[in-house]
Write a protein that holds these residues in place. Structure first.
Motif, short mmCIF file in Angstrom:
data_model
loop_
_atom_site.label_atom_id
_atom_site.label_comp_id
_atom_site.label_asym_id
_atom_site.label_seq_id
_atom_site.Cartn_x
_atom_site.Cartn_y
_atom_site.Cartn_z
N SER A 41 46.81 27.46 47.59
CA SER A 41 45.56 26.59 47.10
C SER A 41 44.96 26.98 45.94
CB SER A 41 44.68 26.50 48.32
OG SER A 41 44.79 26.02 49.57
N ARG A 42 44.59 28.00 45.72
CA ARG A 42 43.71 28.25 44.31
C ARG A 42 43.33 30.01 44.51
NH1 ARG A 42 40.82 26.05 48.11
NH2 ARG A 42 38.33 26.96 48.40
N VAL A 43 43.21 30.50 43.25
CA VAL A 43 42.67 31.83 42.98
C VAL A 43 41.25 31.63 42.81
CG1 VAL A 43 42.87 33.84 41.36
CG2 VAL A 43 44.63 32.59 41.90
N VAL A 44 40.47 32.29 43.63
CA VAL A 44 38.79 32.20 43.39
C VAL A 44 38.13 33.36 42.80
CG1 VAL A 44 38.58 30.83 45.45
CG2 VAL A 44 38.59 33.26 45.79
N GLU A 45 39.05 34.56 42.58
CA GLU A 45 38.38 35.78 41.96
C GLU A 45 39.57 36.58 41.33
OE1 GLU A 45 36.39 39.65 43.33
OE2 GLU A 45 35.71 37.84 44.01
N ALA A 46 39.47 37.08 40.13
CA ALA A 46 40.52 37.59 39.59
C ALA A 46 39.88 39.00 38.63
CB ALA A 46 41.11 36.85 38.57
N GLU A 47 40.61 39.92 38.61
CA GLU A 47 40.19 41.10 37.64
C GLU A 47 41.29 41.46 36.76
OE1 GLU A 47 36.65 43.75 39.64
OE2 GLU A 47 38.59 43.78 40.62
N THR A 48 41.26 42.25 35.96
CA THR A 48 42.29 42.81 34.95
C THR A 48 42.41 44.27 34.96
OG1 THR A 48 41.57 42.21 32.77
CG2 THR A 48 42.96 40.52 33.79
N GLN A 49 43.37 44.80 34.51
CA GLN A 49 43.53 46.27 34.25
C GLN A 49 44.51 46.41 33.29
OE1 GLN A 49 44.11 48.95 37.59
NE2 GLN A 49 42.99 50.85 36.53
N VAL A 63 43.23 35.28 46.41
CA VAL A 63 44.20 34.00 46.71
C VAL A 63 43.85 33.36 47.86
CG1 VAL A 63 46.43 32.95 46.55
CG2 VAL A 63 45.93 34.99 45.10
N ILE A 64 43.53 32.06 47.76
CA ILE A 64 43.28 31.34 49.06
C ILE A 64 44.72 30.38 49.25
CG2 ILE A 64 42.32 29.31 50.15
CD1 ILE A 64 39.60 30.20 48.77
N ALA A 65 45.21 30.67 50.32
CA ALA A 65 46.49 29.77 50.81
C ALA A 65 46.19 29.32 52.22
CB ALA A 65 47.63 30.93 50.78
N LYS A 66 47.03 28.17 52.46
CA LYS A 66 47.07 27.57 53.49
C LYS A 66 48.22 28.14 54.50
CE LYS A 66 44.99 23.42 51.81
NZ LYS A 66 45.19 21.88 51.54
N ASP A 67 47.90 28.23 55.75
CA ASP A 67 48.97 28.64 56.77
C ASP A 67 50.07 27.51 57.06
OD1 ASP A 67 50.38 30.31 58.30
OD2 ASP A 67 48.81 30.31 59.96
N GLY A 68 51.03 27.40 56.22
CA GLY A 68 52.06 26.22 56.57
C GLY A 68 51.92 25.13 55.56
N LYS A 69 52.67 24.59 55.46
CA LYS A 69 52.63 23.15 54.50
C LYS A 69 51.71 22.21 54.79
CE LYS A 69 56.30 21.38 52.07
NZ LYS A 69 57.52 20.76 52.13
N TYR A 70 51.39 21.88 56.24
CA TYR A 70 50.64 20.86 56.43
C TYR A 70 49.35 21.19 57.07
CZ TYR A 70 54.89 18.34 55.62
OH TYR A 70 56.03 17.66 55.09
#
Length: 138
Positions: A82-90, A101-108
């Protein structure tokens, strides 16, 4: 002219020098620590970060299908990025990205879940590696 006659002048001059030094010295919060994590601003519009989030979900799905030892994992479902909502670098041997990362459980599915992903990018080798991808406790 004696020193006691010019005392207010030296006091004023000393104060100005001290304030100039303090103003020119960066605060610890503004100075990144070598090897420390740095927040990435404007994550949702950062194409590189969103691309790394998509990569991390694709790698998760690849490992899910193929397993680390060549066997498939039938009980788990593939995710849809779906999208990245927060990120840090090192800065390490490359750049390590810590992503939420926000992801959906399955395609639909409309059921979104939050995951923690760690990706190491080595631009000079043109490589990126998913180090970890785990459900986030929030």
């Amino acid at each position: 002219m004696y020193l006691h006659d010019s005392h207010p002048f030296f006091l004023l001059l000393s104060t100005i020098c001290l304030l100039t030094f303090v103003a020119a010295t960066p605060s610890p919060a503004a100075t990144p620590v070598v090897g420390g994590r740095t927040m990435v601003p404007h994550v949702e519009s950062n194409k590189e970060v969103q691309s790394l989030g998509r990569f991390s979900v694709a790698q998760y799905n690849y490992h899910l299908r193929n397993g680390s030892n060549g066997t498939a994992t039938p009980h788990a479902r593939p995710l849809t990025f779906s999208r990245v909502v927060e990120a840090e670098t090192q800065v390490v041997s490359g750049i390590k990205y810590y992503l939420k990362v926000i992801a959906k459980d399955g395609k639909y599915s409309t059921n979104e879940k939050l995951f923690n992903a760690v990706v190491v990018v080595k631009p000079w080798l043109k490589s990126k590696e998913l180090v970890s991808f785990t459900p986030s406790p929030k």
